[in-house]
Enzyme design. Structure first.
Site, short mmCIF file in Angstrom:
data_model
loop_
_atom_site.label_atom_id
_atom_site.label_comp_id
_atom_site.label_asym_id
_atom_site.label_seq_id
_atom_site.Cartn_x
_atom_site.Cartn_y
_atom_site.Cartn_z
N GLY A 130 1.63 2.41 10.83
CA GLY A 130 2.46 3.61 10.79
C GLY A 130 3.15 3.90 12.11
O GLY A 130 3.57 5.04 12.35
N SER A 172 2.86 -2.07 10.28
CA SER A 172 4.30 -2.05 10.57
C SER A 172 5.04 -3.33 10.17
O SER A 172 6.00 -3.72 10.84
CB SER A 172 4.53 -1.74 12.06
N HIS A 226 -9.63 1.00 4.75
CA HIS A 226 -8.31 1.17 5.38
C HIS A 226 -8.46 2.11 6.57
O HIS A 226 -9.22 3.09 6.52
CB HIS A 226 -7.31 1.73 4.37
N ASN A 268 0.86 -1.19 0.00
CA ASN A 268 0.00 0.00 0.00
C ASN A 268 0.89 1.23 0.00
O ASN A 268 1.51 1.56 1.02
CB ASN A 268 -0.90 -0.01 1.24
N GLU A 290 -5.77 -5.37 10.48
CA GLU A 290 -4.79 -4.30 10.71
C GLU A 290 -5.17 -3.53 11.96
O GLU A 290 -5.99 -2.61 11.90
CB GLU A 290 -4.79 -3.33 9.53
N GLU A 310 -6.77 4.46 7.65
CA GLU A 310 -6.53 5.89 7.39
C GLU A 310 -7.73 6.54 6.70
O GLU A 310 -7.80 7.76 6.61
CB GLU A 310 -5.22 6.05 6.58
N LYS A 367 0.09 4.27 -0.13
CA LYS A 367 -0.52 5.45 0.51
C LYS A 367 -0.36 6.67 -0.41
O LYS A 367 -0.48 6.52 -1.62
CB LYS A 367 0.09 5.69 1.88
P1 PGA Z 1 2.41 0.42 7.67
O1 PGA Z 1 0.98 0.58 6.98
O2 PGA Z 1 2.99 -0.89 7.11
O3 PGA Z 1 3.16 1.61 7.21
O4 PGA Z 1 2.20 0.34 9.12
C1 PGA Z 1 0.12 -0.50 6.81
C2 PGA Z 1 -1.00 -0.15 5.88
O5 PGA Z 1 -1.01 0.92 5.27
O6 PGA Z 1 -1.91 -0.94 5.73
#
Ligand code: PGA
Length: 259
Positions: A175, A215, A97, A9, A169, A99, A11
């Site tokens: 993050g 992460s 997601h 991902n 998740e 976010e 982002k």
């Molecule tokens: P990350 O994000 O690996 O940076 O923690 C996970 C995600 O965006 O699903």
């Protein structure tokens, strides 16, 4: 045997078309010898670069989007429909997601509408679910997973259920460089599997991939994926490094070969 899934991902990255091209060329280099057997690889790119990614991804790597709207067309300023994604060679789409759910921007009900709409357009939804730190502290993580899963799968019929991929998740692990313990991931997996069995029956539920995300990096694949018997990983920040993507996919391939 189900394949392992690696979903990157990106982002809100990369921030220019030149950077996108550099990323894609790094990926092609990383996969110069092809993809290993038993691993299904996809990368979720920002809308604006989807066409560029469709052209530039290494052979065998699927294109994913990071969100989708539930209507097909019409007066929905700023939205992108499942039909548009399909037309842009997208085959998978992240839905719910954290976010996007954050601060109530995307509700449980909306994730359900998006999952159904994506399926109708021939896209494979990756439904992201996970509890916040407060919900875990309150001991309500299982209820949260159950609720998010039920809402997300609300309109999914049993014959379509195995087209959906579930990504567990925990929000507090995204993050942050904090990952749950093996026991916590295993518990979540049990809750998710139980809920899928109740809804679709054991045979169908067995075919629905459940991934871990939050992460993830190569050194944590053992704990977050293999040890917890997950079907793969959803990787954010580390997927911005083509070499790391290739490295993690290689590790998944080695594990798949030994299964
Ligand atoms: P990350 O994000 O690996 O940076 O923690 C996970 C995600 O965006 O699903």
């Amino acid at each position: 045997m189900r394949p392992f899934h690696f979903v990157g991902n990106l982002k809100m990255n990369p921030i220019s078309s030149a950077a996108a091209d550099r990323y894609l060329s790094g990926l092609r280099e990383g996969f110069a010898e092809g993809l290993p057997e038993g691993v299904s690889v996809s990368v979720a790119a920002p809308f604006i670069y989807l066409e560029r990614f469709a052209e530039g991804l290494p052979e065998g790597v699927s294109l994913a989007a990071q969100d989708v709207f539930w209507e097909r067309e019409g007066s929905y300023t700023g939205e992108v429909s499942p039909a548009m994604l399909h037309d842009a060679s997208v085959t998978l789409v992240l839905i719910g997601h954290s976010e996007r759910r954050n601060v109530g921007r995307e509700t449980d009900g909306e994730t359900g509408k998006k999952v159904s709409a994506a399926l109708s357009a021939g896209l494979r939804p990756i439904l992201c679910i996970g509890e916040t730190a407060e919900e875990r502290d309150a001991g309500t993580e299982s209820d949260v997973l159950d609720r998010q899963l039920s809402a997300g799968m609300e309109g999914v019929v049993a014959t379509d259920a195995d087209k959906v991929i579930i990504a567990y998740e925990p929000r507090w692990a995204i993050g942050t460089d904090r990952t749950p313990s093996l026991g916590e991931i295993l518990e979540a997996r049990v809750v998710i599997r139980r809920s899928l069995v109740e809804r679709f029956g054991p045979e169908t539920a067995e075919r629905i991939p459940v991934l871990y995300g939050g992460s993830v990096k190569a050194s944590l694949l053992g704990e977050t994926c293999f040890g917890a018997d997950m079907d793969g990983v959803l990787v954010g920040r580390e997927s911005l490094y083509p070499r790391e993507v290739a490295n993690m996919v290689r590790m998944l391939g080695e594990k798949a070969a030994g299964r």
